[in-house]
Motif scaffolding. Sequence first.
Motif, mmCIF file in Angstrom:
data_model
loop_
_atom_site.group_PDB
_atom_site.id
_atom_site.type_symbol
_atom_site.label_atom_id
_atom_site.label_comp_id
_atom_site.label_asym_id
_atom_site.label_seq_id
_atom_site.Cartn_x
_atom_site.Cartn_y
_atom_site.Cartn_z
ATOM 1 N N GLY A 136 0.828 -1.202 0.000
ATOM 2 C CA GLY A 136 0.000 0.000 0.000
ATOM 3 C C GLY A 136 0.856 1.243 0.000
ATOM 4 O O GLY A 136 2.088 1.169 -0.056
ATOM 5 N N PRO A 137 0.218 2.402 0.028
ATOM 6 C CA PRO A 137 0.968 3.656 -0.021
ATOM 7 C C PRO A 137 1.866 3.832 1.185
ATOM 8 O O PRO A 137 1.575 3.346 2.277
ATOM 9 N N GLY A 138 2.959 4.535 0.971
ATOM 10 C CA GLY A 138 3.861 4.841 2.063
ATOM 11 C C GLY A 138 3.511 6.177 2.679
ATOM 12 O O GLY A 138 2.797 6.996 2.095
ATOM 13 N N ARG A 139 4.007 6.400 3.864
ATOM 14 C CA ARG A 139 3.751 7.664 4.554
ATOM 15 C C ARG A 139 4.322 8.810 3.735
ATOM 16 O O ARG A 139 5.456 8.770 3.272
ATOM 17 N N GLY A 140 3.514 9.831 3.557
ATOM 18 C CA GLY A 140 3.992 10.983 2.809
ATOM 19 C C GLY A 140 2.871 11.775 2.184
ATOM 20 O O GLY A 140 1.687 11.555 2.446
ATOM 21 N N TYR A 141 3.270 12.714 1.332
ATOM 22 C CA TYR A 141 2.348 13.666 0.718
ATOM 23 C C TYR A 141 1.983 13.233 -0.696
ATOM 24 O O TYR A 141 2.829 12.760 -1.459
ATOM 25 N N TYR A 142 0.714 13.434 -1.044
ATOM 26 C CA TYR A 142 0.195 13.071 -2.353
ATOM 27 C C TYR A 142 -0.625 14.246 -2.885
ATOM 28 O O TYR A 142 -1.219 15.003 -2.115
ATOM 29 N N THR A 143 -0.651 14.379 -4.204
ATOM 30 C CA THR A 143 -1.482 15.392 -4.844
ATOM 31 C C THR A 143 -2.394 14.716 -5.844
ATOM 32 O O THR A 143 -1.933 14.023 -6.751
ATOM 33 N N TYR A 144 -3.696 14.912 -5.667
ATOM 34 C CA TYR A 144 -4.677 14.291 -6.545
ATOM 35 C C TYR A 144 -5.782 15.293 -6.841
ATOM 36 O O TYR A 144 -6.383 15.844 -5.918
ATOM 37 N N GLU A 145 -6.006 15.560 -8.131
ATOM 38 C CA GLU A 145 -7.017 16.522 -8.572
ATOM 39 C C GLU A 145 -6.864 17.860 -7.849
ATOM 40 O O GLU A 145 -7.819 18.414 -7.291
#
Length: 276
Positions: free
Chosen positions: A173-182
């Motif tokens: 699954g995703p790792g700890r951190g920042y994501y940008t979506y839409e």
Amino acid sequence: MKVQCDYCGQMIPETEQNCPYCGGANSKVKRAANGIPATIAELKAYCGAHHLPLDDMRVFIGENYQGAKAFGIYQDPATGNFVVYKNKADGSRAVRYEGNDEAYAVNELYMKIRERVGTQKAMRSRRQAGGTNSDYGSGGSGGRRGGMQRVPLLSTFLIIFVVGIFLAAGRMGPGRGYYTYENTSYYYDTSDWYEWDDDFGCWYPTYVDAELKRNYREYYESENWDTDSGTENFSDSKYYRESEEKGENDWNNDWDDDWDDDWDWDDSYDDWDSDW
């Protein structure tokens, strides 16, 4: 955001006029930022633009409200001072600020409103989830309430084997951190997703689209906070330590920003006996 105290070196909120540890003046105090109301009139307009139910929130802007359980701000006609106050459950009053700095006074109440909005979003998400742990995969928490089903021994070994492969590959699954979506900023911590609210400048637990959950690698930005990201460092948010301690996600519903509902604003979490 937090800044370092000039006197004791502790990291403190940039909105604090004095260090809560040593009492020293905060030379880096940020009393107002772009987009943040600086006058009582602006604060009232700001809350109106976001359709905040001030009566339900028991927030009184420009009014010296005398009833119990209330937050408010007004200008004293006798002194000209701006007064930020909290009326406790017993009707007694705690004055948060009294002085001639309107921007600072407004920011004090604005920060409290922002805090309560973030808490309300979290509480609503949890209530909508039924107060149970959720599963971001198919089925959610409904299957858990019925108890664990019997699984053939061979199937159990196969499941363990497959899970082991994914763990070894580091692809669970995703790792700890920042994501940008839409054009929206998200943070993933342990097993929780958080969304950044530009209007109120805070992180809050949220449910994310299946696209982001499936293809999170495409939207990953960094494990480290970018000062130019327009968000608060997640490690400075009230959810950071909490999310490390709970091992599973308690939030599984989105927030639709519809304030015109029957959700209670104070019984579950407001401490009306405290000074602020």
